[in-house]
Write an enzyme that holds these catalytic residues in place. Structure first.
Site, PDB file in Angstrom:
ATOM      1  N   ASN A  14       0.826  -1.214   0.000  1.00 40.66           N
ATOM      2  CA  ASN A  14       0.000   0.000   0.000  1.00 40.66           C
ATOM      3  C   ASN A  14       0.859   1.263   0.000  1.00 40.66           C
ATOM      4  O   ASN A  14       0.522   2.240  -0.641  1.00 40.66           O
ATOM      5  CB  ASN A  14      -0.973  -0.024   1.176  1.00 40.66           C
ATOM      6  CG  ASN A  14      -2.132  -0.964   0.904  1.00 40.66           C
ATOM      7  OD1 ASN A  14      -2.946  -0.695   0.025  1.00 40.66           O
ATOM      8  ND2 ASN A  14      -2.189  -2.075   1.610  1.00 40.66           N
ATOM      9  N   ASN A 104      -6.580   4.772   7.966  1.00 35.89           N
ATOM     10  CA  ASN A 104      -6.123   3.380   7.940  1.00 35.89           C
ATOM     11  C   ASN A 104      -6.800   2.649   6.794  1.00 35.89           C
ATOM     12  O   ASN A 104      -7.958   2.909   6.480  1.00 35.89           O
ATOM     13  CB  ASN A 104      -6.499   2.703   9.269  1.00 35.89           C
ATOM     14  CG  ASN A 104      -6.073   1.241   9.321  1.00 35.89           C
ATOM     15  OD1 ASN A 104      -4.956   0.892   8.945  1.00 35.89           O
ATOM     16  ND2 ASN A 104      -6.967   0.368   9.769  1.00 35.89           N
ATOM     17  N   HIS A 106      -8.065  -1.048   5.710  1.00 34.84           N
ATOM     18  CA  HIS A 106      -8.365  -2.332   6.354  1.00 34.84           C
ATOM     19  C   HIS A 106      -8.940  -3.300   5.309  1.00 34.84           C
ATOM     20  O   HIS A 106      -9.797  -2.914   4.512  1.00 34.84           O
ATOM     21  CB  HIS A 106      -9.377  -2.112   7.491  1.00 34.84           C
ATOM     22  CG  HIS A 106      -9.635  -3.359   8.263  1.00 34.84           C
ATOM     23  ND1 HIS A 106      -8.772  -3.814   9.250  1.00 34.84           N
ATOM     24  CD2 HIS A 106     -10.613  -4.283   8.165  1.00 34.84           C
ATOM     25  CE1 HIS A 106      -9.231  -4.961   9.730  1.00 34.84           C
ATOM     26  NE2 HIS A 106     -10.345  -5.261   9.086  1.00 34.84           N
ATOM     27  N   ASP A 147     -10.386   0.050  14.432  1.00 33.71           N
ATOM     28  CA  ASP A 147     -11.173  -0.116  13.189  1.00 33.71           C
ATOM     29  C   ASP A 147     -12.595   0.441  13.292  1.00 33.71           C
ATOM     30  O   ASP A 147     -13.488  -0.004  12.564  1.00 33.71           O
ATOM     31  CB  ASP A 147     -11.245  -1.608  12.776  1.00 33.71           C
ATOM     32  CG  ASP A 147      -9.881  -2.188  12.473  1.00 33.71           C
ATOM     33  OD1 ASP A 147      -9.008  -1.438  12.017  1.00 33.71           O
ATOM     34  OD2 ASP A 147      -9.688  -3.392  12.692  1.00 33.71           O
TER      35      ASP A 147
HETATM   36  C1  GAR Z   1      -3.056  -4.855   3.844  1.00 33.85           C
HETATM   37  O1  GAR Z   1      -3.923  -5.802   3.314  1.00 33.85           O
HETATM   38  C2  GAR Z   1      -3.787  -3.981   4.831  1.00 33.85           C
HETATM   39  O2  GAR Z   1      -5.117  -3.758   4.497  1.00 33.85           O
HETATM   40  C3  GAR Z   1      -3.719  -4.825   6.068  1.00 33.85           C
HETATM   41  O3  GAR Z   1      -2.427  -5.375   6.061  1.00 33.85           O
HETATM   42  C4  GAR Z   1      -2.003  -5.544   4.700  1.00 33.85           C
HETATM   43  C5  GAR Z   1      -0.651  -4.901   4.572  1.00 33.85           C
HETATM   44  O4  GAR Z   1      -0.093  -5.117   3.335  1.00 33.85           O
HETATM   45  N1  GAR Z   1      -3.971  -4.043   7.228  1.00 33.85           N
HETATM   46  C6  GAR Z   1      -4.623  -4.498   8.280  1.00 33.85           C
HETATM   47  O5  GAR Z   1      -5.033  -5.637   8.349  1.00 33.85           O
HETATM   48  C7  GAR Z   1      -4.817  -3.490   9.390  1.00 33.85           C
HETATM   49  N2  GAR Z   1      -5.753  -3.967  10.341  1.00 33.85           N
HETATM   50  P1  GAR Z   1       1.115  -4.245   2.816  1.00 33.85           P
HETATM   51  O6  GAR Z   1       2.172  -4.168   3.917  1.00 33.85           O
HETATM   52  O7  GAR Z   1       1.648  -5.018   1.643  1.00 33.85           O
HETATM   53  O8  GAR Z   1       0.591  -2.897   2.424  1.00 33.85           O
END
Ligand code: GAR
Length: 187
Positions: A14, A104, A106, A147
């Site tokens: 992200n 954030n 999610h 959240d």
């Molecule tokens: C993403 O899918 C994000 O939505 C999730 O962790 C992943 C991180 O991926 N976040 C959560 O679950 C927060 N509660 P990334 O490090 O490749 O961006």
């Protein structure tokens, strides 16, 4: 230029979407000036390669890490703080001080599959286990309740009968990219 600070814990896809959108001028008028992690992770290595100030902290209790992050942020106040796969919980003091500035991403349709313990693949596993027909992603403001802050954008996708947690995570990742960039643009 509006400064974006990004908080990460993992791969940083992200974070990379944001950097690409800035580079491609999809997100104009923004720059990422700081990346902070709560553990050693590849997102930090990526940010350093891109010559972005990147600080790796250690995962500690939420009060301590929230103070540490606050002390870094106050030195160069960002326009927004994006939690992009950041897995530590920020304390109430931090959330109140930076209220309205922290968003954030999610990987579910909040309020479903949110809260403590619901992150990353855990979310997709629970969604598949419960035989849901749709899932998706949500961008929301960060408040002291995990959240549960106001929703900025959310988008769904269908779950096929052959869906696995891994295939769902790939589908949701594409949605995350779209709504995260759109949310930052709209702020
Ligand atoms: C993403 O899918 C994000 O939505 C999730 O962790 C992943 C991180 O991926 N976040 C959560 O679950 C927060 N509660 P990334 O490090 O490749 O961006």
């Amino acid at each position: 230029m509006k400064k974006i600070a990004i908080l990460v814990s993992g791969k940083g896809s992200n974070m990379q979407y944001i950097l690409q959108a800035i580079q491609n001028r999809i997100l104009s008028g923004f720059r990422v000036n700081l990346v902070i992690s709560d553990r050693c992770c590849s997102a930090i290595q990526y940010a350093l390669k891109k010559n972005i100030t990147a600080i790796s902290l250690e995962k500690t209790d939420k009060k301590f890490i929230s103070r540490k992050i606050n002390n870094i942020l106050v030195k160069d106040i960002p326009y927004i703080i994006v939690l992009a796969g950041f897995l530590s919980i920020l304390d109430a003091e931090f959330c109140e001080k930076w209220f309205g500035k922290v968003i954030n991403i999610h990987p579910s349709l909040l309020p479903k599959y949110g809260g403590k313990g619901m992150y990353g693949m855990n979310v997709h596993q629970a969604v598949i286990k419960n035989k849901e027909k749709i899932s998706g992603a949500t961008v929301h403001y960060v408040t002291k309740d995990v959240d549960a802050g106001d929703i900025i954008l959310k988008k769904s996708c269908k779950i096929s009968s052959k869906e696995t947690p891994m295939s769902l995570s790939q589908k949701v990742s594409l949605i995350e990219r779209e709504i995260l960039i759109q949310s930052i643009k709209n702020l």
